[in-house]
Structures are given as C-alpha cells and as structure tokens.
Design a protein around this motif. Sequence first.
Motif, mmCIF file in Angstrom:
data_model
loop_
_atom_site.group_PDB
_atom_site.id
_atom_site.type_symbol
_atom_site.label_atom_id
_atom_site.label_comp_id
_atom_site.label_asym_id
_atom_site.label_seq_id
_atom_site.Cartn_x
_atom_site.Cartn_y
_atom_site.Cartn_z
ATOM 1 N N PHE A 124 0.839 -1.211 0.000
ATOM 2 C CA PHE A 124 0.000 0.000 0.000
ATOM 3 C C PHE A 124 0.869 1.254 0.000
ATOM 4 N N ILE A 125 1.883 1.277 0.861
ATOM 5 C CA ILE A 125 2.751 2.457 0.965
ATOM 6 C C ILE A 125 3.509 2.690 -0.336
ATOM 7 N N ILE A 126 4.065 1.616 -0.893
ATOM 8 C CA ILE A 126 4.863 1.751 -2.124
ATOM 9 C C ILE A 126 3.995 2.198 -3.294
ATOM 10 N N THR A 127 2.825 1.578 -3.435
ATOM 11 C CA THR A 127 1.943 1.928 -4.550
ATOM 12 C C THR A 127 1.432 3.356 -4.429
ATOM 13 N N LEU A 128 1.071 3.774 -3.208
ATOM 14 C CA LEU A 128 0.568 5.126 -2.997
ATOM 15 C C LEU A 128 1.654 6.165 -3.252
ATOM 16 N N MET A 129 2.894 5.837 -2.894
ATOM 17 C CA MET A 129 3.980 6.819 -2.980
ATOM 18 C C MET A 129 4.788 6.712 -4.265
ATOM 19 N N GLN B 180 4.228 7.392 -7.454
ATOM 20 C CA GLN B 180 4.228 8.602 -8.290
ATOM 21 C C GLN B 180 5.051 9.722 -7.639
ATOM 22 N N ASP B 181 4.939 9.853 -6.305
ATOM 23 C CA ASP B 181 5.739 10.870 -5.599
ATOM 24 C C ASP B 181 7.218 10.525 -5.643
ATOM 25 N N MET B 182 7.532 9.229 -5.553
ATOM 26 C CA MET B 182 8.932 8.809 -5.651
ATOM 27 C C MET B 182 9.505 9.137 -7.018
ATOM 28 N N LEU B 183 8.701 8.951 -8.069
ATOM 29 C CA LEU B 183 9.159 9.289 -9.417
ATOM 30 C C LEU B 183 9.446 10.782 -9.540
ATOM 31 N N SER B 184 8.592 11.593 -8.907
ATOM 32 C CA SER B 184 8.788 13.040 -8.973
ATOM 33 C C SER B 184 10.021 13.472 -8.184
ATOM 34 N N LEU B 185 10.256 12.815 -7.048
ATOM 35 C CA LEU B 185 11.368 13.197 -6.175
ATOM 36 C C LEU B 185 12.706 12.647 -6.658
ATOM 37 N N LEU B 186 12.719 11.355 -7.008
ATOM 38 C CA LEU B 186 13.975 10.688 -7.363
ATOM 39 C C LEU B 186 14.170 10.522 -8.866
ATOM 40 N N HIS B 187 13.126 10.836 -9.632
ATOM 41 C CA HIS B 187 13.095 10.566 -11.068
ATOM 42 C C HIS B 187 13.108 9.042 -11.299
ATOM 43 N N TYR C 1 14.333 3.314 -9.547
ATOM 44 C CA TYR C 1 14.697 1.931 -9.838
ATOM 45 C C TYR C 1 16.011 1.547 -9.175
ATOM 46 N N TRP C 2 16.919 2.477 -9.047
ATOM 47 C CA TRP C 2 18.166 2.191 -8.343
ATOM 48 C C TRP C 2 17.909 1.956 -6.854
ATOM 49 N N LEU C 3 16.937 2.658 -6.298
ATOM 50 C CA LEU C 3 16.577 2.438 -4.898
ATOM 51 C C LEU C 3 16.046 1.009 -4.714
ATOM 52 N N PHE C 4 15.141 0.571 -5.603
ATOM 53 C CA PHE C 4 14.632 -0.800 -5.547
ATOM 54 C C PHE C 4 15.775 -1.811 -5.695
ATOM 55 N N ALA C 5 16.715 -1.524 -6.591
ATOM 56 C CA ALA C 5 17.856 -2.423 -6.807
ATOM 57 C C ALA C 5 18.726 -2.521 -5.554
ATOM 58 N N SER C 6 18.950 -1.400 -4.882
ATOM 59 C CA SER C 6 19.795 -1.387 -3.682
ATOM 60 C C SER C 6 19.168 -2.209 -2.563
ATOM 61 N N ILE C 7 17.858 -2.026 -2.368
ATOM 62 C CA ILE C 7 17.164 -2.774 -1.315
ATOM 63 C C ILE C 7 17.180 -4.270 -1.633
ATOM 64 N N THR C 8 16.975 -4.617 -2.903
ATOM 65 C CA THR C 8 16.990 -6.034 -3.295
ATOM 66 C C THR C 8 18.369 -6.643 -3.071
ATOM 67 N N PHE C 9 19.432 -5.882 -3.361
ATOM 68 C CA PHE C 9 20.796 -6.383 -3.149
ATOM 69 C C PHE C 9 21.058 -6.653 -1.671
ATOM 70 N N LEU C 10 20.620 -5.743 -0.814
ATOM 71 C CA LEU C 10 20.758 -5.968 0.630
ATOM 72 C C LEU C 10 19.965 -7.198 1.064
#
Length: 526
Positions: free
Chosen positions: A453-458, A460-467, A472-481
């Motif tokens: 819920f949090i990820i889906t709701l945010m 669009q805002d994440m795209l605006s903030l992080l482009h 996608y790099w944030l998702f990649a970093s979390i997956t690597f950890l």
Amino acid sequence: MYSIESLSNNKSGEKPHESTCVTSNEKGNVSVLEFSKLESDKATEIIPNCDLHLPLKQKQWTQYLAAFSANIGSMALGTTTAWTSTALPDLRISDDFKSITKSQEAWIGSVMILGAIVSCPVAGVGIERFGRRMSMLLLTLPFIGGWLLIYFASNIWMIYAGRFITGFCAGAFSVAVPIYVAETADTKIRGALGCGYDLMITIGILYIFLIGTYTTWRIQALSCAIIPAAFHCFMFFVPESPRLLVEKNKTEEAAKSLQWLRGTKDFHEVEQELKELQRNVEETCRKEVSWRGLCTMPVIKPTFVGFALMFIMQLSGMDAVMFYTVDIFRSAGTHIDEHLSTNIVGAVQVAATVVAALVVDRCGRRILLIVSGLFMVISLTTIGLYFYLKSSDDARVSEGLGWLPLASLIVYVISFSIGLGPVPCIMLGELLPPHVKGIAAGMIVISKWTLGFIITLMFQDMLSLLHESGCYWLFASITFLGVIYICFCVPETNGKSLEEIQLYFSPALVSSKATDEKQCKEAKSV
C-alpha cells in the motif's frame, strides 16, 4: 506416538520393503528410522501403537482439480492487482474522468491494497469459523458487486469504493487459497500445487493486460467480474479441507473429503492418513497459543525470517511495476507499443511461473531466492541506467536503446517469478511452528500488504522526487541488501520435514531428538 510408513512397493522378486519408523515424544520431537519389511513386523511388537501401512496407488487429478478451483480465486487477485495498469491510461481520456489528478490515480491504485489489509484479520477468523471453502464462496458475491460498482461508476468515489471492496475480497483470497491448497495436497506435489497460486495470479495479470489492450476501462471491470463467478462454479463441487474438518471433530466428513481428494472410494486407502492427521491436530491443540508463546526464540526466529522475506519481496518494487506497467513503457518513449510491451511482460511472467512450479521441488529454495534477487538487481539497475541516459539525450537513447526497457523488465519479471515471487509464500508455511502459524502468518501477510500500500501510494511521488532512474536504483539497492540477508540468515527448507526445520530454530531440542533416535535404534536391534 509411533507410526511406520512404507517407502517402496514390494513386488515379487524385489528387495524387501523399506519402511520408516517415525516417533515423537510428549515434547513433540520427531525421530526417523528405516526398517525392512521383516523388521517392521518386529517393530510393531516392540513399539506400542506402531502402525505399518503400505502406500496405495491413488489418483492425483482430483487434487489438481481442487487446487485449480481454489486458484481461480488467485486469478481474481491477479486481475484486481493489475487492473489499474491498463485502466488508468484509458480513464484519463474518458469523458467522465478526463480531469482526474495524479493523487486520485494513486489512490485508485492503493485503495485496493488498503482493502486487502483490512481483510486479512477478518479472513483469518472467517476461515476458522466458516471453513476455507465456505469463506471463499461467501466472498464471490461482494467480489462481483465491487466490479459492477466500478463498471457503473459516475464519480471517483464509486471507483474508490469498488476498488476497496475488490481489494478486500482479493486480500481474503490471498489468505484462504494457499492454506486450502496446502491442506488438501499430498506431500509429494504440495510444492508444485503451491506454485499454482502464483501461476494463476500471473494468468490473471496477463488476462487483464490482454483485455485492456482492446477495451475501455469499464469493459475491463466487467471482464474482471467474470473470474469470481467462474470461481464459485468450480469451487462449489470440491470438498472442504480435511484438516479443518478434523479440527472441528467432523471425522466422517473429513474421511469423505480425503477419499475425494485422493481419488478413491475405499476408506481403508485413506484411513492411515486420517489417523496421522488426527494425531497432528491433537499435537497442535496441546500447545497453548499465547502472546507469551509468541515471544520465545523458536517462534521469533522463523517469524522474523518470514517478515524479512516479505519485506524484500515488496521492496523489490514488483507491485509498483505491475500497477503502472503501461505508464512505465510510455514514459520510456520507445518505438515499441506500450500495450504490446505490457502483454509480452505478462506472457513471460506466466511462462516463468510455470518453470518455477517445475523446479521449486528440485532446486533449493535458498538458491532460487539468491539467483532471483541477483538478476533482479541487474535488471533494475539497467532500467535505471536507461532512464538516466534518456534524461541527458532523449532522442538518441530512445532510438538506439529503445529495446532495453522491455528486455530489462522481461529479465526482472522472470527473475521475480522463479524466486522472490513464489518462494517466500511457500517458505512461510514451512518456517512457522504449527501452533502459532495462524497468528504469525496473519501478521506477516498484513505487513506485506501494508508495504505494498505504501509503495503503490507513494510511487508517483517517488518518481517526482527521485526521477525514474533514482527510483529503480533504490529498488535495486534494497533487493541487493536482501540477497545478502538471504545468503547468511535464511535456512534451506527443501527436502526437510517440518520437524527438522523447527529443530534448526531450536538447537536445544537436537539433543532430545538424538535420544529418541537412540531409543528407536535399540528397538531395531532387539
């Protein structure tokens, strides 16, 4: 408590039967010892209440039918999850909702997950009180009603309400379907049938992707309503979970359910399995479930692993990708049609989930998680790199690397579907101790939906903030950890009994188990 189970058939001229003596003491510790056929006869005299039975050939198609019927509910969950991917682009250009805002779009996507969060504790109570099968049948009418509310929507609040209702029903199915399948399937095919849950979700996603390519958002909603109706028709003819019936002291109904599921009319062919089921239920009931019991290390450790796996699964970004697939390809600006790309991704996801069903019982759970995570990191990093290069040289990158987003998402979906998609759900049923499985699994599933819920709701805002690249790099970093955590903290469960898995989290019980094995060997030598 003792039982002996034959491991092989004995035909004329072949070696004697190999059997196992499975013993458990009052602490619930289990020991396993092999016997030959002649030794088994002695064991029945030495070990009290020791039952020897030889395996009978039983049909499995009825179990596949029961699993397929239940997993039509999983298909309904898939359509509910992916509806926004194709519906939102059409909703923006419709006459009734052309002024829809980004915030409203985010809520249309996420309110479905909010409904799923609310449904989890309700479903947990419902499947115990009304049964797994009946609870799901009771949900079909509101499920259909939610889609009809969206179809006839004249304002945004009707869509919100319809999405919440369908999300509530889908969330309840996500609790009931895996439990029903696990409790009705034979041990040898439980892993494959368990993957059917994810397979039918992906089929539901592909279904709505294809429908959405050629129809309006209203017709898409109407098409989704067909799935729970089909579920009701199929599920009406399959029996209730035999384990639940035993828990409710409905032994005769449990026997009939087992006979139907094992494809036999002979009670004697399921009598031993029924006795074993009764013993397991009695053993579970003897263990008191309390909040104090949840705070012991043998419960905390596997529960934390379950939370971690769901955390990694959700924060790998799969929900966000599935909710906004068409928009992702549209923003990529490639020369490949966004609907065609979306359909290709959906088809690949179905194929990859079929492969997962075939290999999950052959390969280790842990190795699948590690390989899956690594390839997801590579694909997410590549997608991020594409968007980063596109931001600096749009025309050149779109022309020369237009194929890269589709190729990367295909690798991403395949990787997710063979590991981080199905395996955490399978391991959840393997890791948790039986006497706290209901409470612990409920908390873990709620946390999974909450993160979604949090990820889906945010998103669009994440795209605006992080482009796009940063997101996608944030998702990649979390997956690597997450991959690092899996390497060092997640045990291998493939090929191990539930008792052996519990011993991994309870080292103090190993010595007690060794004592039981010594006693069983002494019985063999007599």
